[in-house]
Design an enzyme around this catalytic site. Structure first.
Site, short mmCIF file in Angstrom:
data_model
loop_
_atom_site.label_atom_id
_atom_site.label_comp_id
_atom_site.label_asym_id
_atom_site.label_seq_id
_atom_site.Cartn_x
_atom_site.Cartn_y
_atom_site.Cartn_z
CB THR A 3 -0.90 0.03 1.26
OG1 THR A 3 -0.06 -0.01 2.42
CG2 THR A 3 -1.82 -1.16 1.28
CG ASP A 4 -0.11 4.71 -2.18
OD1 ASP A 4 -1.14 5.01 -1.54
OD2 ASP A 4 -0.07 4.76 -3.41
#
Lengths: 154, 154, 154, 154
Positions: free
Chosen positions: B27-28
């Site tokens: 994820t970011d």
């Protein structure tokens, strides 16, 4: 667990730092830099420290021996955020025949204030490329490091 | 830009899918899967498709030739979220002497509903290991794919 | 597949480049930079282009709108190797109400010779943060880009 | 540095393992799994251990508190290679009011032989989401872990 803080009073043989920007690729869904990625930042600083001494990776690749990470310890103190510029330190604390120990700190410097986000101790071993057995650090590397230590010490 | 949707009507020669879980590492800071990482998921599906045909990476590594990504196109439609299980498809659309084209879709299947998150077209080239020049896909690979096509077509 | 080369003759509205070093973290077992990671390098160049225009990520984060990657195409020509310093270009080719198209090239400059390793076209969409629906690029961003275009064009 | 081997004789409160395949994305130019990526594999095992206890990330995300990595130690023994399937263990060694300690081992099981590639100790802290201050692990999590410990102990 050993406290990395035990290192705090030690005198580094050689110090170096490298600036690293935290990009979106480095973050996670918690909105902060993914803690695993600090280890990449630390390796960049070690790589650039060796380059500053005259040893690009190509030099390292041409040797019979290579450096590998033997072990590491990390303490996470505060998270870094997207887009922050970090100061990543790489201090050589110990230089032995077949290994080196780096102490590494990551700081956020902001408005004249410096915050320690993360600190680590990383043991690098020199191993033969064919058999991955411990072997002496190339003499030319040891010489350059010692030369840098004496000039930094003055 | 070419519309990847142009592929929609094509009939795949061979279809395959692989489930992938989105972990925090994927994820970011936007709270979603970092768009670059879909390409890793797609490669996992291609790798597992080849393994299902009998070709582990070790087999590939032992050949004179190797597969490289020649070009790709990706359309992002909806983001995947942390912890979701995704269905990653790898369809062989074209099999030529020195290249293959995969169409790849990523779906989220939830409560009987299937949502397309991302689709891509990936051209894989077979190149010689020494010179990186286009070379014929190993005969044994072509045979296995053709065999799988005929059994899937029945 | 559309040929990205079709862009070659177009005149970029605005050009920018950013140097990127290929570290061990960026490579794969093929001994080259892992092809997926070029997309990270390209995003760094886009991020730094926006920063050069006065828009750090913090600015972007404070807006109601955000930029997301809508679609991309990449052509891989030659691999980059460990420790090479790459020049990553980000050219704005098109600026519309809710989207921008960047053309991005990655070069290795060595001994006065410049080799194109990889080129891409990346469409960035501006979407509302709450609903992820297309929305107008913030006026201040459009103004700054247009200002930069006119000063670069002179 | 503390020897992680000191843990060897300890009895884990709870044990769990998760299989992980090493893909090309996980390797580096040394032809082996990039050492930093073992930490991702270890987190996957911890995440799946919590899921097996009934706590998906969505559960965790809904709490006032969250888990963060407080500190870790890793010893690297042998490299993993491309395409190998690894067994990643996550043992809960200690469960305190605001923290847990996991011992994690990564093994390659091949032809009836089991090789230890890497071992680690990871301290997880429970912190409040708003202030990131240490806070008690949610009661339901502690209960489930204790329940699992007692059933595993029988």
């Amino acid at each position: 667990m050993a406290k990395i803080g035990d290192w705090q009073d030690d005198t580094a043989l050689l110090t170096f730092f490298w600036p690293v920007r935290a990009y979106i690729e480095d973050t996670d869904a918690g909105g902060i830099v993914y803690y695993v990625n600090y280890l990449k930042f630390m390796e960049r600083a070690r790589t650039e420290a060796l380059r500053a001494l005259g040893f690009g990776k190509q030099f390292i690749l041409n040797q019979e021996a290579m450096f590998v990470v033997h072990s590491l310890q990390v303490d996470y103190k505060k998270p870094a955020l997207l887009d922050e510029e970090l100061r990543v330190e790489a201090h050589i604390m110990q230089l032995k025949r077949t290994s080196m120990i780096f102490r590494q700190n990551i700081y956020r410097d902001d408005a004249g204030k410096s915050e320690l986000l993360c600190c680590a101790s990383v043991k690098i071993a020199c191993v033969s490329k064919d058999q991955m057995r411990p072997t002496a650090i190339p003499a030319v590397v040891v010489e350059k490091i010692n030369l840098a230590i004496s000039s930094q010490a003055v």
